[in-house]
Design an enzyme around this catalytic site. Structure first.
Site, PDB file in Angstrom:
ATOM      1  N   GLN A  48     -10.185   0.605 -15.641  1.00 43.25           N
ATOM      2  CA  GLN A  48     -10.668  -0.364 -14.659  1.00 43.25           C
ATOM      3  C   GLN A  48     -11.888   0.183 -13.923  1.00 43.25           C
ATOM      4  O   GLN A  48     -12.892  -0.506 -13.748  1.00 43.25           O
ATOM      5  CB  GLN A  48      -9.544  -0.682 -13.667  1.00 43.25           C
ATOM      6  CG  GLN A  48      -9.972  -1.498 -12.463  1.00 43.25           C
ATOM      7  CD  GLN A  48      -8.788  -1.765 -11.536  1.00 43.25           C
ATOM      8  OE1 GLN A  48      -8.016  -2.689 -11.752  1.00 43.25           O
ATOM      9  NE2 GLN A  48      -8.652  -0.952 -10.499  1.00 43.25           N
ATOM     10  N   HIS A  80      -3.527   4.304  -2.179  1.00 41.33           N
ATOM     11  CA  HIS A  80      -4.463   3.367  -1.548  1.00 41.33           C
ATOM     12  C   HIS A  80      -5.086   3.989  -0.300  1.00 41.33           C
ATOM     13  O   HIS A  80      -6.301   3.892  -0.067  1.00 41.33           O
ATOM     14  CB  HIS A  80      -3.746   2.088  -1.109  1.00 41.33           C
ATOM     15  CG  HIS A  80      -3.151   1.290  -2.214  1.00 41.33           C
ATOM     16  ND1 HIS A  80      -1.784   1.246  -2.449  1.00 41.33           N
ATOM     17  CD2 HIS A  80      -3.719   0.499  -3.161  1.00 41.33           C
ATOM     18  CE1 HIS A  80      -1.548   0.462  -3.483  1.00 41.33           C
ATOM     19  NE2 HIS A  80      -2.689  -0.003  -3.936  1.00 41.33           N
ATOM     20  N   LEU A 114       0.803  -1.221   0.000  1.00 45.55           N
ATOM     21  CA  LEU A 114       0.000   0.000   0.000  1.00 45.55           C
ATOM     22  C   LEU A 114       0.836   1.272   0.000  1.00 45.55           C
ATOM     23  O   LEU A 114       1.882   1.350   0.652  1.00 45.55           O
ATOM     24  CB  LEU A 114      -0.920   0.005   1.234  1.00 45.55           C
ATOM     25  CG  LEU A 114      -1.839  -1.219   1.361  1.00 45.55           C
ATOM     26  CD1 LEU A 114      -2.682  -1.113   2.635  1.00 45.55           C
ATOM     27  CD2 LEU A 114      -2.743  -1.381   0.147  1.00 45.55           C
ATOM     28  N   HIS A 115       0.351   2.237  -0.750  1.00 40.90           N
ATOM     29  CA  HIS A 115       0.973   3.567  -0.776  1.00 40.90           C
ATOM     30  C   HIS A 115      -0.093   4.613  -0.504  1.00 40.90           C
ATOM     31  O   HIS A 115      -1.268   4.281  -0.263  1.00 40.90           O
ATOM     32  CB  HIS A 115       1.672   3.805  -2.128  1.00 40.90           C
ATOM     33  CG  HIS A 115       0.801   3.540  -3.325  1.00 40.90           C
ATOM     34  ND1 HIS A 115      -0.282   4.322  -3.647  1.00 40.90           N
ATOM     35  CD2 HIS A 115       0.855   2.564  -4.273  1.00 40.90           C
ATOM     36  CE1 HIS A 115      -0.860   3.852  -4.746  1.00 40.90           C
ATOM     37  NE2 HIS A 115      -0.178   2.789  -5.149  1.00 40.90           N
TER      38      HIS A 115
END
Lengths: 311, 311
Positions: A183, A42, A38-39
């Site tokens: 997406q 996120h 995670l960064h």
């Protein structure tokens, strides 16, 4: 102030039971599906989710179904313990981390096996005929262009795993990052077409200070490659600026973007200027468009995009 | 004894709200999806459902998504008022009839339009690129053979509409007739692969007194065609009998079936002997198989099947 320790759930039925128990108490559930590592991007999705619901579930699962066998499943980064620490650092914490071992395990009849027999493009999930996973959700038009050309199993893999996760987590709201623009559009369309009762929210793309769009794959860039990769975001800002000043011919805007990235040493996968709703390429900017880029720097494929709304 | 009048619901959200309200009161919900023009076979599915759940929802909807443009959507029989009377005649009645006008209407952006542009096989639902329905659920292996060959859009249409109905009705249990054997297997696999929390039950095929498998399409047979069509069920009983007496070579069994039906004037679409789980053709009966037939009598295409379990 106490730090909220998320409940870690690995079992599908346990996850579903938790959601149903919460719902029966009148709580609302937000959901952020991730592949972990995670960064800040996120974390911003989770913060967005918390504006809409009382509880939050984050899934961490590197989904083999969306990787073709020649793609980077085996090198996709992961750091579950680090991820949990990051989630704990959020002001409101996270209620559940859903971290299944294998979403495609269905008991004795559902073993994940690889099949190279036909030499056609298969995901890392293709099993032999018989009992392996074989159901795919296809969003047939939106999945065609851009990343759908270069990554032929990607969107059916994403749509299918999100359908599975929605059926397990049963959220009221789900948040997707607009960095993965195609997406997000595909998930929106799937939810509408299959009547999932989930509100899909697209959360704004986040950039590092130098402008690079945040991505788990950035970790694979050497310092030099990272500098070169800034050409992507730079060319997007320049394209937007040019459009605002009156350049509406897309071939011109595309040409500038391509030149900028290639000059920096990038290998273009695609540069497209498409309608924000249909994702179809346009020749001239009339309605809202989005400039979408995919380019390679060394072995790392990066994507980015920038919306240009109608003036 | 009072006759239960089913509640007729036409709106998706109203249907979902009803189910959630019932569930919050601790009730269980069974679901029987149909295309209406109900016969004893359908009613037996409802009776089966009532063994498992407290409440029952029956959907009546002729689904354009599963008909190709050259198929019989326009002549599919319907009689909603007659159907409701039949449901009222059941001992425990039915709680809800879900009878939407158009499951593919999504507001201003979701108009159903026909597209003949590409001349490829399209369902009666294909819209132009843009905002029409475009999401399909594909159960890729099970949908290949048998009816999947002769009706190329059928199973994706069925799987997709059932996914939609599951997301609207949110049942605990759903009952499908084994007369549509491949359909039942496909729905089972979809539910497993996409983690729908629905228990799928296959209910035994029902035959009229003369042996003809019950079907809404039987209404289109002339008296003479109906007599000829009895060759289908007759040949199935003979095949089962031969297998029990020791005939395990499938080519022999198939040959007898084909002769019997063609002699009666039927035009064979397919005769297959397949594994009950994988639906793959077998050459010799070792494990449980099912003999599956599709044949035309005049303009009416009939299907039937018979399981032959391992001895």
């Amino acid at each position: 102030m106490s730090i909220k320790e998320p409940k870690i759930i690995r079992n599908k039925q346990e996850m579903r039971n938790w959601s149903r128990s919460m719902r029966s108490q009148g709580k609302t559930i937000g959901f952020v599906p991730t592949m972990g590592y995670l960064h800040q991007g996120h974390l911003s999705l989770i913060t967005e989710s918390q504006k809409h619901t009382q509880l939050t579930v984050v899934s961490i699962y590197v989904n083999p179904g969306q990787f073709a066998v020649n793609e980077d499943l085996s090198t996709y980064p992961s750091d579950l313990l680090g991820d949990i620490e990051k989630l704990k650092s959020l002001p409101n914490g996270v209620d559940v981390v859903f971290n299944p071992q294998n979403l495609y395990h269905y008991g004795e009849f559902g073993v994940m096996r690889r099949n190279f027999k036909d030499e056609k493009i298969v995901s890392c999930l293709e099993g032999e005929v018989g009992f392996g996973h074989e159901t795919w959700v296809r969003v047939e038009n939106l999945e065609k262009g851009m990343c759908g050309m270069s990554r032929p199993v990607f969107f059916r893999g994403v749509a299918s795993v999100v359908a599975k996760l929605f059926n397990i987590v049963e959220p009221d709201v789900a948040v997707f990052g607009k960095k993965d623009y195609q997406q997000w559009k595909i998930i929106q369309r799937m939810v509408r077409d299959l009547d999932f009762d989930v509100k899909v929210i697209g959360s704004e793309l986040m950039r590092d200070e130098d402008g690079l769009a945040m991505s788990s794959r950035n970790v694979h860039l050497s310092p030099q490659q990272r500098k070169q990769a800034l050409s992507i975001s730079r060319s997007l800002f320049e394209a937007k600026s040019a459009a605002k000043k009156g350049e509406t011919i897309c071939s011109e805007l595309r040409r500038s973007v391509i030149e900028c990235i290639e000059f920096a040493g990038g290998k273009i996968d695609y540069v497209e200027i498409v309608d924000q709703e249909s994702l179809e390429a346009v020749e001239e900017i009339k309605n809202g468009v989005v400039v979408c880029i995919a380019a390679w720097f060394g072995k790392v494929r990066l994507i980015d995009n920038m919306e240009i709304d109608a003036s």
